[in-house]
Design a protein around this motif. Structure first.
Motif, mmCIF file in Angstrom:
data_model
loop_
_atom_site.group_PDB
_atom_site.id
_atom_site.type_symbol
_atom_site.label_atom_id
_atom_site.label_comp_id
_atom_site.label_asym_id
_atom_site.label_seq_id
_atom_site.Cartn_x
_atom_site.Cartn_y
_atom_site.Cartn_z
ATOM 1 N N LEU A 40 83.605 51.749 -8.666
ATOM 2 C CA LEU A 40 84.411 51.344 -7.512
ATOM 3 C C LEU A 40 85.890 51.274 -7.870
ATOM 4 O O LEU A 40 86.756 51.642 -7.065
ATOM 5 C CB LEU A 40 83.914 50.004 -6.978
ATOM 6 N N GLU A 41 86.202 50.809 -9.068
ATOM 7 C CA GLU A 41 87.603 50.774 -9.500
ATOM 8 C C GLU A 41 88.202 52.176 -9.513
ATOM 9 O O GLU A 41 89.305 52.403 -9.007
ATOM 10 C CB GLU A 41 87.710 50.151 -10.890
ATOM 11 N N MET A 42 87.472 53.131 -10.088
ATOM 12 C CA MET A 42 87.993 54.488 -10.173
ATOM 13 C C MET A 42 88.086 55.117 -8.779
ATOM 14 O O MET A 42 89.048 55.831 -8.473
ATOM 15 C CB MET A 42 87.116 55.352 -11.079
ATOM 16 N N ALA A 43 87.096 54.849 -7.934
ATOM 17 C CA ALA A 43 87.117 55.389 -6.574
ATOM 18 C C ALA A 43 88.351 54.908 -5.820
ATOM 19 O O ALA A 43 89.036 55.686 -5.143
ATOM 20 C CB ALA A 43 85.845 54.972 -5.839
ATOM 21 N N ILE A 44 88.646 53.630 -5.946
ATOM 22 C CA ILE A 44 89.803 53.046 -5.246
ATOM 23 C C ILE A 44 91.111 53.581 -5.824
ATOM 24 O O ILE A 44 92.043 53.911 -5.083
ATOM 25 C CB ILE A 44 89.728 51.509 -5.316
ATOM 26 N N GLU A 45 91.190 53.673 -7.147
ATOM 27 C CA GLU A 45 92.398 54.229 -7.773
ATOM 28 C C GLU A 45 92.655 55.657 -7.292
ATOM 29 O O GLU A 45 93.793 56.026 -6.966
ATOM 30 C CB GLU A 45 92.248 54.201 -9.289
ATOM 31 N N GLU A 46 91.605 56.457 -7.258
ATOM 32 C CA GLU A 46 91.768 57.853 -6.849
ATOM 33 C C GLU A 46 92.132 57.959 -5.375
ATOM 34 O O GLU A 46 92.970 58.794 -4.989
ATOM 35 C CB GLU A 46 90.491 58.641 -7.148
ATOM 36 N N LYS A 47 91.529 57.114 -4.547
ATOM 37 C CA LYS A 47 91.849 57.155 -3.115
ATOM 38 C C LYS A 47 93.278 56.685 -2.874
ATOM 39 O O LYS A 47 94.012 57.270 -2.063
ATOM 40 C CB LYS A 47 90.857 56.283 -2.337
ATOM 41 N N ASN A 48 93.688 55.637 -3.553
ATOM 42 C CA ASN A 48 95.069 55.143 -3.405
ATOM 43 C C ASN A 48 96.084 56.176 -3.890
ATOM 44 O O ASN A 48 97.154 56.346 -3.285
ATOM 45 C CB ASN A 48 95.244 53.833 -4.160
ATOM 46 N N ALA A 49 95.770 56.861 -4.975
ATOM 47 C CA ALA A 49 96.678 57.893 -5.493
ATOM 48 C C ALA A 49 96.839 59.044 -4.512
ATOM 49 O O ALA A 49 97.867 59.736 -4.517
ATOM 50 C CB ALA A 49 96.167 58.418 -6.833
ATOM 51 N N ALA A 50 95.811 59.235 -3.658
ATOM 52 C CA ALA A 50 95.859 60.308 -2.662
ATOM 53 C C ALA A 50 96.445 59.833 -1.334
ATOM 54 O O ALA A 50 96.387 60.558 -0.338
ATOM 55 C CB ALA A 50 94.461 60.873 -2.447
ATOM 56 N N GLY A 51 96.996 58.617 -1.298
ATOM 57 C CA GLY A 51 97.630 58.125 -0.075
ATOM 58 C C GLY A 51 96.887 57.020 0.627
ATOM 59 O O GLY A 51 97.308 56.564 1.692
ATOM 60 N N GLY A 52 95.762 56.569 0.044
ATOM 61 C CA GLY A 52 95.012 55.480 0.642
ATOM 62 C C GLY A 52 94.062 55.942 1.730
ATOM 63 O O GLY A 52 93.852 57.142 1.944
ATOM 64 N N LEU A 53 93.476 54.993 2.420
ATOM 65 C CA LEU A 53 92.533 55.266 3.513
ATOM 66 C C LEU A 53 93.240 55.010 4.837
ATOM 67 O O LEU A 53 93.671 53.880 5.099
ATOM 68 C CB LEU A 53 91.300 54.369 3.373
ATOM 69 N N LEU A 54 93.411 56.044 5.615
ATOM 70 C CA LEU A 54 94.169 55.965 6.873
ATOM 71 C C LEU A 54 95.577 55.419 6.616
ATOM 72 O O LEU A 54 96.130 54.666 7.408
ATOM 73 C CB LEU A 54 93.437 55.092 7.899
ATOM 74 N N GLY A 55 96.120 55.779 5.462
ATOM 75 C CA GLY A 55 97.475 55.379 5.115
ATOM 76 C C GLY A 55 97.604 53.993 4.535
ATOM 77 O O GLY A 55 98.709 53.546 4.226
ATOM 78 N N ARG A 56 96.492 53.302 4.342
ATOM 79 C CA ARG A 56 96.533 51.946 3.780
ATOM 80 C C ARG A 56 95.905 51.916 2.393
ATOM 81 O O ARG A 56 94.921 52.626 2.134
ATOM 82 C CB ARG A 56 95.794 50.968 4.702
ATOM 83 N N PRO A 57 96.438 51.085 1.499
ATOM 84 C CA PRO A 57 95.849 50.981 0.163
ATOM 85 C C PRO A 57 94.527 50.216 0.204
ATOM 86 O O PRO A 57 94.281 49.401 1.101
ATOM 87 C CB PRO A 57 96.902 50.202 -0.628
ATOM 88 N N LEU A 58 93.693 50.481 -0.774
ATOM 89 C CA LEU A 58 92.413 49.786 -0.923
ATOM 90 C C LEU A 58 92.497 48.805 -2.086
ATOM 91 O O LEU A 58 93.208 49.044 -3.065
ATOM 92 C CB LEU A 58 91.299 50.791 -1.191
ATOM 93 N N LYS A 59 91.754 47.715 -1.977
ATOM 94 C CA LYS A 59 91.719 46.713 -3.043
ATOM 95 C C LYS A 59 90.297 46.204 -3.207
ATOM 96 O O LYS A 59 89.610 45.927 -2.220
ATOM 97 C CB LYS A 59 92.657 45.549 -2.705
ATOM 98 N N LEU A 60 89.856 46.076 -4.452
ATOM 99 C CA LEU A 60 88.500 45.639 -4.756
ATOM 100 C C LEU A 60 88.437 44.136 -4.958
ATOM 101 O O LEU A 60 89.268 43.557 -5.657
ATOM 102 C CB LEU A 60 87.997 46.346 -6.015
ATOM 103 N N VAL A 61 87.426 43.496 -4.346
ATOM 104 C CA VAL A 61 87.155 42.072 -4.542
ATOM 105 C C VAL A 61 85.731 41.965 -5.082
ATOM 106 O O VAL A 61 84.769 42.269 -4.374
ATOM 107 C CB VAL A 61 87.290 41.279 -3.236
#
Length: 413
Positions: free
Chosen positions: A56-77
């Motif tokens: 999940l950490e790597m998935a979020i890092e890769e998605k954020n590096a590509a501009g996030g989800l619908l333009g928003r960053p992701l964060k893991l809890v």
């Protein structure tokens, strides 16, 4: 003077064009999308849980590096569900929901308690618990429309074992069963009980005799009494249904010690547990020849490229299938959100998950419409057979995914 004013105006305009983006970047950032992850980071399943967290950490890092989800960053809890204790799962669930997460994603976190904790709470909950206790409430309660299991139920193990272990594998291996007797050793845990009982019932229908049928608690140290019963019964099949990798490793070590000299003409089978990294570390050479199955295996496209990215990110290769399966769960949710065009339109996102076809690392995902679990099939998400040989788990079935030929185990003299 007019020319000077014009030049000055153009200069100010250019400066404005340069400064405005800088000012914007200093302004308030987009509110992050929170993803809750109830995973086992301590206790017997911690090695699987660590792979889930890393995925999940790597998935979020890769998605954020590509501009996030619908333009928003992701964060893991993250929340640690330990040894899958019911009260801990409830407490972690309430904490994650209280944090305002927009999705709950895990590899596995329990069976049954989790569905009631997250069901009816709107935000999509994706898990791979592989338990009827998780999916039956979804089938019975329309309020649990937000709960999805991205793997098949545990009974698939029992059905597949009755068909393959008893009927197909002996011929493929070139081994003739000495009799029709079966030993069943199962932990008193629904994931194991329901699969083992389904196997038992189907085996009886086929005319097999259940010569040993033992139920244990987790944490067995001495397997001698049960091994004595196996020695007396001399079954052709020894089947072990216990999720604890320490229990499973102890069983194999003591099994090999018991039959080292005399041998025993039997196949040994386990449900999923050898997929947990600790098992092979603990069992070592004693596991050589063991057969085991999982309904999450790396049989989809892109596995090698993903493993290379993982190696680069963490400095080591993926150690367990949940490094891949958890990423598949994440990607299913992301695809559903992107199709919806919104994160908090939860019913729309859930509708998209329900109708999705997703090609992932562990197969092609399609969900049933009643209990919202994945449809198991050889060309979708199959039950995959492995045999441990030369210290590695090798895929031996289904044929389209085969990496290795069945070998006669070393304890068969």
């Amino acid at each position: 003077m007019g020319v000077r004013k014009l030049h000055r105006g153009l200069l100010l305009l250019l400066l404005g064009l340069l400064v405005l983006p800088l000012l914007a970047s200093c302004g308030p950032q987009q509110k992050p999308i929170l993803i809750g992850a109830p995973i086992p980071l301590t206790g017997p399943y911690a090695s699987d849980g660590e792979q889930m967290r890393m995925a999940l950490e790597m998935a979020i890092e890769e998605k954020n590096a590509a501009g996030g989800l619908l333009g928003r960053p992701l964060k893991l809890v993250v929340g640690d569900v330990g040894g899958l204790e019911a009260e801990k799962i409830k407490a972690v669930g309430e904490r994650l929901l209280g944090a305002g997460v927009d999705a709950i994603i895990t590899g596995y976190d329990d069976g049954g308690v989790d569905t009631h904790t997250f069901g009816g709470r709107q935000v999509p909950y994706l898990h791979c618990n592989a338990m009827t206790l998780c999916t039956q409430p979804v089938k019975e309660n329309p309020d649990y429309w937000n709960v999805f299991q991205y793997c098949a139920n545990e009974v698939a193990y029992g059905v597949d074992a009755a068909e393959n272990l008893l009927e197909k594998i002996p011929q493929k291996m070139g081994w003739t069963p000495p009799n029709t007797r079966i030993a069943i050793i199962k932990a008193d845990y629904a994931y194991n009980i329901m699969a083992a009982d389904r196997f038992r019932d189907l085996a009886k229908e086929k005319g097999y005799e259940i010569a040993v049928d033992e139920v244990t608690q987790f944490g067995v140290v001495e397997w001698g009494p049960i091994l004595s019963k196996i020695e007396a019964a001399q079954p052709a099949y020894v089947t072990f249904w216990n999720l604890d990798p320490t229990d499973a490793a102890r069983f194999m070590i003591q099994f090999r010690q018991r039959f080292e000299q005399t041998g025993i003409n039997a196949l040994v089978f386990m449900q999923y547990t050898p997929a947990i990294p600790e098992f092979l570390q603990l069992a070592g050479k004693a596991a050589e020849g063991l057969l085991w199955v999982t309904d999450v295996a790396t049989i989809g496209p892109g596995v090698a490229e993903y493993a290379a990215r993982w190696q680069k990110r963490f400095g080591e290769p993926p150690k367990a299938v949940y490094a891949y399966a958890t990423r598949d769960g994440f990607d299913i949710w992301v695809k559903a959100v992107e199709q919806a065009g919104c994160v908090d339109c939860y019913k729309k996102v859930a509708d998209n998950i329900r109708s999705i076809t997703h090609q992932g690392f562990c197969g092609t995902y399609k969900f049933t419409q009643d209990d919202q679990s994945v449809i198991p099939a050889e060309d979708l998400v199959p039950v995959v057979w492995h045999q441990i040989w030369e210290g590695e788990s090798r895929i031996v079935d289904p044929p389209r995914y085969k990496q290795f030929d069945y070998q006669i185990p070393p304890w068969i003299k």
